[in-house]
Design a protein around this motif. Structure first.
Motif, PDB file in Angstrom:
ATOM      1  N   GLY A 344     -48.711   7.303  16.743  1.00  0.00           N
ATOM      2  CA  GLY A 344     -48.718   8.517  17.569  1.00  0.00           C
ATOM      3  C   GLY A 344     -47.609   8.473  18.608  1.00  0.00           C
ATOM      4  O   GLY A 344     -46.859   9.438  18.794  1.00  0.00           O
ATOM      5  N   ASN A 345     -47.462   7.330  19.281  1.00  0.00           N
ATOM      6  CA  ASN A 345     -46.389   7.176  20.266  1.00  0.00           C
ATOM      7  C   ASN A 345     -45.035   7.327  19.598  1.00  0.00           C
ATOM      8  O   ASN A 345     -44.135   7.997  20.116  1.00  0.00           O
ATOM      9  N   ALA A 346     -44.875   6.669  18.421  1.00  0.00           N
ATOM     10  CA  ALA A 346     -43.588   6.707  17.723  1.00  0.00           C
ATOM     11  C   ALA A 346     -43.225   8.159  17.391  1.00  0.00           C
ATOM     12  O   ALA A 346     -42.082   8.580  17.595  1.00  0.00           O
ATOM     13  N   VAL A 347     -44.215   8.935  16.930  1.00  0.00           N
ATOM     14  CA  VAL A 347     -43.948  10.337  16.581  1.00  0.00           C
ATOM     15  C   VAL A 347     -43.646  11.132  17.859  1.00  0.00           C
ATOM     16  O   VAL A 347     -42.729  11.948  17.914  1.00  0.00           O
ATOM     17  N   GLU A 378     -41.980   1.203  13.399  1.00  0.00           N
ATOM     18  CA  GLU A 378     -40.579   1.259  13.845  1.00  0.00           C
ATOM     19  C   GLU A 378     -40.168   2.732  13.959  1.00  0.00           C
ATOM     20  O   GLU A 378     -40.508   3.528  13.084  1.00  0.00           O
ATOM     21  N   ASP A 379     -39.497   3.092  15.035  1.00  0.00           N
ATOM     22  CA  ASP A 379     -39.043   4.487  15.136  1.00  0.00           C
ATOM     23  C   ASP A 379     -37.582   4.558  15.543  1.00  0.00           C
ATOM     24  O   ASP A 379     -36.992   3.550  15.964  1.00  0.00           O
ATOM     25  N   THR A 380     -37.007   5.755  15.379  1.00  0.00           N
ATOM     26  CA  THR A 380     -35.607   5.965  15.783  1.00  0.00           C
ATOM     27  C   THR A 380     -35.595   6.906  16.982  1.00  0.00           C
ATOM     28  O   THR A 380     -34.809   7.845  17.047  1.00  0.00           O
ATOM     29  N   GLY A 381     -36.512   6.650  17.902  1.00  0.00           N
ATOM     30  CA  GLY A 381     -36.704   7.562  19.026  1.00  0.00           C
ATOM     31  C   GLY A 381     -35.930   7.187  20.274  1.00  0.00           C
ATOM     32  O   GLY A 381     -34.884   6.524  20.191  1.00  0.00           O
ATOM     33  N   ILE A 382     -36.487   7.567  21.429  1.00  0.00           N
ATOM     34  CA  ILE A 382     -35.730   7.446  22.686  1.00  0.00           C
ATOM     35  C   ILE A 382     -35.575   5.997  23.148  1.00  0.00           C
ATOM     36  O   ILE A 382     -34.706   5.692  23.951  1.00  0.00           O
ATOM     37  N   GLY A 383     -36.421   5.093  22.646  1.00  0.00           N
ATOM     38  CA  GLY A 383     -36.319   3.690  23.041  1.00  0.00           C
ATOM     39  C   GLY A 383     -36.873   3.450  24.439  1.00  0.00           C
ATOM     40  O   GLY A 383     -37.196   4.401  25.172  1.00  0.00           O
ATOM     41  N   ASN A 397     -49.456   2.604  32.847  1.00  0.00           N
ATOM     42  CA  ASN A 397     -47.998   2.539  32.973  1.00  0.00           C
ATOM     43  C   ASN A 397     -47.298   3.448  31.981  1.00  0.00           C
ATOM     44  O   ASN A 397     -47.533   3.376  30.792  1.00  0.00           O
ATOM     45  N   GLN A 398     -46.457   4.275  32.525  1.00  0.00           N
ATOM     46  CA  GLN A 398     -45.616   5.096  31.667  1.00  0.00           C
ATOM     47  C   GLN A 398     -44.182   4.897  32.109  1.00  0.00           C
ATOM     48  O   GLN A 398     -43.911   4.580  33.266  1.00  0.00           O
ATOM     49  N   VAL A 399     -43.275   5.067  31.176  1.00  0.00           N
ATOM     50  CA  VAL A 399     -41.889   4.773  31.502  1.00  0.00           C
ATOM     51  C   VAL A 399     -41.329   5.793  32.474  1.00  0.00           C
ATOM     52  O   VAL A 399     -40.597   5.477  33.396  1.00  0.00           O
ATOM     53  N   ASP A 408     -47.251  13.954  27.674  1.00  0.00           N
ATOM     54  CA  ASP A 408     -48.617  13.776  28.150  1.00  0.00           C
ATOM     55  C   ASP A 408     -49.080  12.346  27.896  1.00  0.00           C
ATOM     56  O   ASP A 408     -48.459  11.605  27.172  1.00  0.00           O
ATOM     57  N   GLY A 409     -50.260  12.024  28.422  1.00  0.00           N
ATOM     58  CA  GLY A 409     -50.854  10.716  28.127  1.00  0.00           C
ATOM     59  C   GLY A 409     -51.387  10.084  29.386  1.00  0.00           C
ATOM     60  O   GLY A 409     -50.956  10.423  30.491  1.00  0.00           O
ATOM     61  N   THR A 410     -52.338   9.171  29.204  1.00  0.00           N
ATOM     62  CA  THR A 410     -52.946   8.522  30.363  1.00  0.00           C
ATOM     63  C   THR A 410     -52.210   7.251  30.739  1.00  0.00           C
ATOM     64  O   THR A 410     -52.416   6.703  31.800  1.00  0.00           O
TER      65      THR A 410
HETATM   66  P1  ADP Z   1     -49.698   7.115  26.824  1.00  0.00           P
HETATM   67  O1  ADP Z   1     -51.127   7.192  26.405  1.00  0.00           O
HETATM   68  O2  ADP Z   1     -49.430   7.751  28.119  1.00  0.00           O
HETATM   69  O3  ADP Z   1     -48.717   7.451  25.748  1.00  0.00           O
HETATM   70  P2  ADP Z   1     -49.158   4.405  26.238  1.00  0.00           P
HETATM   71  O4  ADP Z   1     -49.764   3.212  26.885  1.00  0.00           O
HETATM   72  O5  ADP Z   1     -49.479   4.644  24.817  1.00  0.00           O
HETATM   73  O6  ADP Z   1     -49.517   5.604  27.150  1.00  0.00           O
HETATM   74  O7  ADP Z   1     -47.599   4.302  26.407  1.00  0.00           O
HETATM   75  C1  ADP Z   1     -47.060   3.985  27.661  1.00  0.00           C
HETATM   76  C2  ADP Z   1     -45.642   4.441  27.780  1.00  0.00           C
HETATM   77  O8  ADP Z   1     -44.800   3.627  26.960  1.00  0.00           O
HETATM   78  C3  ADP Z   1     -45.409   5.847  27.272  1.00  0.00           C
HETATM   79  O9  ADP Z   1     -45.713   6.794  28.260  1.00  0.00           O
HETATM   80  C4  ADP Z   1     -43.923   5.817  26.964  1.00  0.00           C
HETATM   81  O10 ADP Z   1     -43.204   5.990  28.147  1.00  0.00           O
HETATM   82  C5  ADP Z   1     -43.705   4.389  26.480  1.00  0.00           C
HETATM   83  N1  ADP Z   1     -43.716   4.314  24.998  1.00  0.00           N
HETATM   84  C6  ADP Z   1     -44.722   3.922  24.204  1.00  0.00           C
HETATM   85  N2  ADP Z   1     -44.365   3.940  22.898  1.00  0.00           N
HETATM   86  C7  ADP Z   1     -43.090   4.367  22.864  1.00  0.00           C
HETATM   87  C8  ADP Z   1     -42.137   4.591  21.798  1.00  0.00           C
HETATM   88  N3  ADP Z   1     -42.447   4.394  20.507  1.00  0.00           N
HETATM   89  N4  ADP Z   1     -40.901   5.026  22.159  1.00  0.00           N
HETATM   90  C9  ADP Z   1     -40.588   5.228  23.455  1.00  0.00           C
HETATM   91  N5  ADP Z   1     -41.430   5.025  24.485  1.00  0.00           N
HETATM   92  C10 ADP Z   1     -42.662   4.595  24.221  1.00  0.00           C
END
Ligand code: ADP
Length: 605
Positions: A344-347, A378-383, A397-399, A408-410
């Protein structure tokens, strides 16, 4: 005498005198030279004597100074020794020296004091004798250990190359830490420190920590209960909003209903996160191990992710090790939760390119019953920036900073994931480059299901799922209705489990998940609505796929239907039952592999 005789005599005497005079002159010369030599020698000798005398005087001076310095040094040494001993006598810690034969040489009063005046503990006593005296006099609290064992242990301790410090408890509750060191000369220097206060403080700290942990657990348990309580009515809100959307609504009304449903679902996701997190924190998370199909599970998650791909140039790829057994033993609900979060995060964080899931089995021949599996998402996303990589597994913690958040997200997802992985005895790691992509790796150990040791042959397996008997669980309290129901399904090849009320049905459901539940609505103990809600709650809690539930009811009013569907029931059949309708409904909801065996028409699409 004649003159001639006289002259001759005179000449003879003259010659003799001349000879005597020459001899005298020669002797005088010799004497002079000897005298001269003697004088020179005497002179040289007197020089030597003078030098020797001077040297002697210098030596005498030096020796006097050395003697004085020695006296000063001796005095200082005596003072230093006295001071050292005074210091050792003044300290409360015990100090003793044993010689290379382990005999006591000297000990300070604190050390001796521990033996309470036992006369045998004195210089010359052996280490072993002292240990035995300590035990026999009851000075040591052996805390259940055998006396001989204790003495042996203490002796063995001294025999080692390096001597580890050890703590002992005395009869009066005092704790002593023994620190022993061997000197290069082979002596043993023994220190005994009173650590009673430290132990007491440690105990207090431990109790405080236990209390704090208990409080945290209580808070987490409260949070878990609260989240659980909030989730049940929220399910109702979301389900009702969903039903409302199917009604004849104006555009505005539809928008409102959609908003209610979306917000409700978002809130439910948050509540689920909080519930899981607090459950793990409260130590209440229990793993339910069963046999499951990992490949199928990942396929299902991919299906769920499809809406998230809309508007993106993104492909989901599964690279599944063809030698990885089809069925594994583990907690499928929690594995689904971990992978749903990572995928889900990767997408979520990838606009274009791909999200690839690789699953590889790393069998260990020494442990054939276990199968370590490595899964990489593995994803080709924002990193993720290097400085953030160690943070994102932490709670909340969120980046992105709050003000600039685009997603969104907790921030609990990865924290829960990490905890779940740890609960399963696995590991999680991350490799990521900003602007290039991220790769989350997992290592988990599953059990091998002997029934599933067949290698998967993906394409064929997907096209033709193995046939198996359909398992239908039905709840109906009325005996006549039970008879009718049985009769209608008699011609069908399925495994029918018929029970009398919702409570029994729920019990059976937990024992062995069926393919389908058919339930009456009004029943004693637990009605069909409560049963459906309980099943949906369990699915939500353990991330299980939705099990079809079909209601059979005489309540035909539209408002009843709404209530029934809002409880999480998928379809409502009206009593009296119609066999064709019943079989069609089962065919619609049964998994194809079971429906085919039952000879039902398989639902298309
Ligand atoms: P959330 O439920 O808010 O997504 P997560 O604990 O799953 O929280 O992720 C925390 C943070 O890690 C995300 O808000 C995002 O900033 C970063 N993150 C997680 N997975 C990825 C990913 N595949 N690519 C880029 N950033 C990611």
């Amino acid at each position: 005498m004649s003159i001639k005789g006289f002259d001759e005599r005179l000449a003879r005497e003259r010659r003799a005198r001349l000879q005597a005079e020459r001899l005298l002159a020669q002797r005088s010369e010799e004497l002079y030279s000897a005298n001269k030599k003697l004088a020179e020698h005497a002179h040289a000798l007197s020089h030597t004597v003078i030098a020797q005398r001077e040297e002697n005087a210098a030596l005498i001076g030096r020796s006097t100074r050395t003697q004085a310095a020695l006296e000063v040094a001796t005095e200082k040494a005596v003072i230093a020794e006295r001071r050292l001993w005074d210091a050792l006598s003044a300290v409360e810690d015990g100090f003793a020296i044993f010689d290379r034969d382990w005999r006591l040489v000297v000990a300070n009063p604190a050390w001796m004091g521990a033996f309470d005046g036992v006369v045998d503990v004195a210089p010359g006593a052996s280490y072993e004798a002292i240990l035995r005296i300590a035990v026999e006099e009851g000075l040591i609290d052996l805390q259940g250990e055998d006396a001989d064992d204790w003495v042996d242990r203490m002796i063995a301790r001294w025999e080692g190359a390096s001597i580890a410090q050890t703590d002992i408890r005395l009869f009066n509750g005092i704790y002593v830490r023994l620190i022993d060191k061997r000197t290069p000369q082979g002596d043993m220097v023994s220190l005994s420190l009173d650590i009673t206060d430290t132990i007491r403080r440690e105990g207090e700290l431990e109790r405080a920590r236990d209390r704090a942990e208990a409080a945290t657990r209580a808070k987490s348990a409260f949070l878990a209960n609260m989240s659980h309580e909030i989730r049940t009515p929220m399910n109702g809100v979301v389900a009702m909003a969903g039903l409302m959307r199917e009604m004849n609504l104006t555009e505005d009304q539809r928008l409102y209903a959609e908003t209610i449903q979306n917000s409700g679902e978002a809130l439910l996701a948050i509540i689920n996160d909080i519930l899981d997190y607090s459950k793990i924190d409260a130590g209440k998370m229990i793993l339910h191990e069963e046999s499951f199909d990992l490949r199928h599970l990942i396929d299902e998650i991919f299906r769920l992710m499809r809406p998230g791909l809309e508007g993106k140039d993104l492909r989901l790829i599964l690279d599944y090790d063809m030698f990885l057994p089809a069925r594994l033993i583990g907690d499928p609900g929690r594995v689904r939760q971990i992978l749903t979060n990572l995928i889900g995060n990767a997408v979520k964080f990838t606009e274009s390119g791909h999200v690839t899931v690789r699953a590889v089995g790393v069998p260990d021949p020494k442990q054939p019953a276990l199968l370590p599996v490595r899964i990489v998402v593995e994803d080709t996303g924002i990193g993720i920036a290097p400085e953030m990589q160690s943070h994102i597994f932490g709670e909340f913690n969120q980046v992105e900073a709050q003000a600039t958040r685009r997603f969104d997200g907790t921030g609990l997802g990865l924290a829960i994931t990490r905890q779940l992985v740890a609960l399963m005895g696995g590991e999680i790691w991350l490799e990521s480059r900003l602007g290039v992509g991220s790769s989350f790796g997992l290592s988990l150990v599953f059990g091998c299901d002997p029934a599933g040791l067949v290698e998967t042959a993906p394409a064929i397996a997907l096209a033709a799922p193995p046939k198996r008997m359909l398992h239908v669980l039905a709840a109906e309290d009325n005996k006549t209705n039970q008879l009718v129901f049985r009769a209608m399904l008699k011609s069908i090849d399925l495994h029918l489990e018929l029970v009398e009320n919702g409570a029994l049905c729920l019990e059976s459901y937990h024992r062995a998940r069926p393919d389908l539940i058919l339930t009456d609505i009004s029943m004693p103990e637990m009605d069909g609505l409560a049963l459906a809600r309980a099943v949906r709650a369990h699915e939500g809690e353990f991330y299980l796929p939705r099990l079809p539930i079909i209601a059979m009811t005489a309540h035909a009013m539209e408002s009843d239907r709404t209530r029934i569907l809002a409880a999480g029931i998928d379809e409502c059949l009206t009593k009296p039952l119609d066999k064709t309708q019943l079989l069609a409904a089962i065919g619609r909801y049964a998994p194809p592999e079971g429906a085919m065996v039952a000879g039902l028409r398989v639902a298309s699409g």
